[in-house]
Design an enzyme around this catalytic site. Structure first.
Site, PDB file in Angstrom:
ATOM      1  N   ASP A  93       0.862  -3.123   3.735  1.00 51.95           N
ATOM      2  CA  ASP A  93       2.276  -2.865   4.020  1.00 51.95           C
ATOM      3  C   ASP A  93       2.426  -1.616   4.888  1.00 51.95           C
ATOM      4  O   ASP A  93       3.091  -1.637   5.927  1.00 51.95           O
ATOM      5  CB  ASP A  93       3.060  -2.682   2.717  1.00 51.95           C
ATOM      6  CG  ASP A  93       3.176  -3.968   1.912  1.00 51.95           C
ATOM      7  OD1 ASP A  93       3.001  -5.052   2.498  1.00 51.95           O
ATOM      8  OD2 ASP A  93       3.453  -3.889   0.702  1.00 51.95           O
ATOM      9  N   ASP A 121      -5.120  -4.699  -1.409  1.00 57.26           N
ATOM     10  CA  ASP A 121      -4.986  -3.435  -0.683  1.00 57.26           C
ATOM     11  C   ASP A 121      -5.862  -2.346  -1.292  1.00 57.26           C
ATOM     12  O   ASP A 121      -5.841  -2.127  -2.511  1.00 57.26           O
ATOM     13  CB  ASP A 121      -3.525  -2.971  -0.691  1.00 57.26           C
ATOM     14  CG  ASP A 121      -2.611  -3.918   0.066  1.00 57.26           C
ATOM     15  OD1 ASP A 121      -3.077  -4.535   1.038  1.00 57.26           O
ATOM     16  OD2 ASP A 121      -1.431  -4.039  -0.314  1.00 57.26           O
ATOM     17  N   ASP A 179      -8.034  -7.163  -6.567  1.00 52.00           N
ATOM     18  CA  ASP A 179      -6.836  -6.646  -5.928  1.00 52.00           C
ATOM     19  C   ASP A 179      -7.108  -6.734  -4.422  1.00 52.00           C
ATOM     20  O   ASP A 179      -8.246  -6.958  -4.008  1.00 52.00           O
ATOM     21  CB  ASP A 179      -6.605  -5.200  -6.388  1.00 52.00           C
ATOM     22  CG  ASP A 179      -5.490  -4.517  -5.630  1.00 52.00           C
ATOM     23  OD1 ASP A 179      -4.447  -5.147  -5.407  1.00 52.00           O
ATOM     24  OD2 ASP A 179      -5.667  -3.340  -5.252  1.00 52.00           O
ATOM     25  N   ASP A 234      -0.037  -7.187  -4.925  1.00 53.82           N
ATOM     26  CA  ASP A 234       1.393  -6.949  -4.726  1.00 53.82           C
ATOM     27  C   ASP A 234       1.750  -6.911  -3.240  1.00 53.82           C
ATOM     28  O   ASP A 234       2.779  -6.354  -2.866  1.00 53.82           O
ATOM     29  CB  ASP A 234       1.804  -5.634  -5.411  1.00 53.82           C
ATOM     30  CG  ASP A 234       3.297  -5.554  -5.673  1.00 53.82           C
ATOM     31  OD1 ASP A 234       3.998  -6.555  -5.425  1.00 53.82           O
ATOM     32  OD2 ASP A 234       3.771  -4.485  -6.115  1.00 53.82           O
TER      33      ASP A 234
END
Length: 279
Positions: free
Chosen positions: A23, A14, A12, A98
């Site tokens: 983000d 973040d 992953d 994501d």
């Protein structure tokens, strides 16, 4: 680079590779936190980030300003050595995130680790003719659903892991997978890992909490970690365990093969019969 050891490591991004959410970092650093929090309850995260990029552009924020913010994002000092060591040992490294392509590529290129990843699975982040970043969903949920109720509408990481596993099988590879993540979105892929795989959830983060509720649902070996130093140590331990196991299996095969040759040699060796016993 070392000979491929049939280990695929999926990161992953973040709060796994970097220490924060990219983000939130951009929104906060550029002074748009209040608007973000105001809009947060009204739309999915991916749609919200696309809207925030429009707001940044409308307020005169440039792509270069966004990149400058991304280049100073915090990362634990042991994460980069962990990535480089895993790659040097022959592991294949991939990212499933994501976030979006512009954020991830800007950060890993700045950190000098972009070359170590064979694939990045994330939401497209493309700059249009007006210089605005357009963040699109990895899975276009406006056309169809990906069918997974556990995951956000724009991305099911479990389906991505399924695709990676299927492609490895098609290529004839018997790879073992190590998955590292922190968020609730990393729970679905953890359920798709096999018994010979490893899941590395970040301790006291959402995916760790979800796994802890019913550990038996995850077939893979679970090894949690707390920070970059912990990640590096545990990741290296797992890689060494897998490589040692594979070397042991290879040695067993060679030994078995040698025993087979010896056995065949004895069976077929001519027997010298004393002449006085010949009838």
């Amino acid at each position: 680079m070392a000979k491929n050891n049939n280990i695929v490591i999926v990161f992953d991004f973040d709060k796994t590779i970097i220490d924060v959410d990219s983000d939130n970092w951009v929104v906060d650093e550029l002074g748009f936190t209040d608007l973000f929090n105001q809009l947060l309850p009204t739309m999915p995260w991916n749609s919200l980030m696309n809207r925030m990029m429009k707001e940044l552009h409308d307020h005169g924020k440039t792509i270069e300003e966004i990149k400058q913010v991304l280049r100073r994002i915090p990362i634990h000092p042991r994460v980069i050595p962990a990535i480089k060591s895993a790659h040097a040992l022959g592991c294949e490294l991939r990212i499933v995130s994501d976030a979006n392509t512009l954020f991830i590529e800007t950060i890993i290129e700045h950190l000098g680790i972009g070359e170590f990843f064979s694939e990045i699975n994330t939401n497209p982040g493309l700059v249009d003719e007006q210089g605005r970043l357009i963040v699109s969903p990895y899975h276009d949920f406006t056309k169809s659903s990906h069918g997974c109720s556990r995951c956000p509408p724009n991305m099911c990481k479990g389906l991505i892991i399924d695709r990676i596993q299927a492609s490895l099988t098609k290529e004839g590879k018997t790879s073992k997978m190590i998955y590292l993540g922190d968020g609730a979105g990393d729970y679905c892929p953890s359920l798709g890992l096999k018994a010979e795989d490893y899941m590395m959830p970040r301790k006291n983060f959402p995916v760790w909490d979800l796994i802890s509720q019913n550990p038996m649902l995850v077939k893979a070996t679970v090894r949690d970690w707390t920070d970059g130093e912990d990640m590096e140590r545990i990741l290296m331990e797992i890689i060494n365990e897998i490589m040692s196991s594979e070397e042991g299996e290879e040695n067993d095969k060679m030994l078995s093969s040698e025993n087979c040759k010896i056995s065949v040699g004895i069976v077929h060796e001519p027997i010298q019969v004393p002449l006085n016993l010949v009838k």
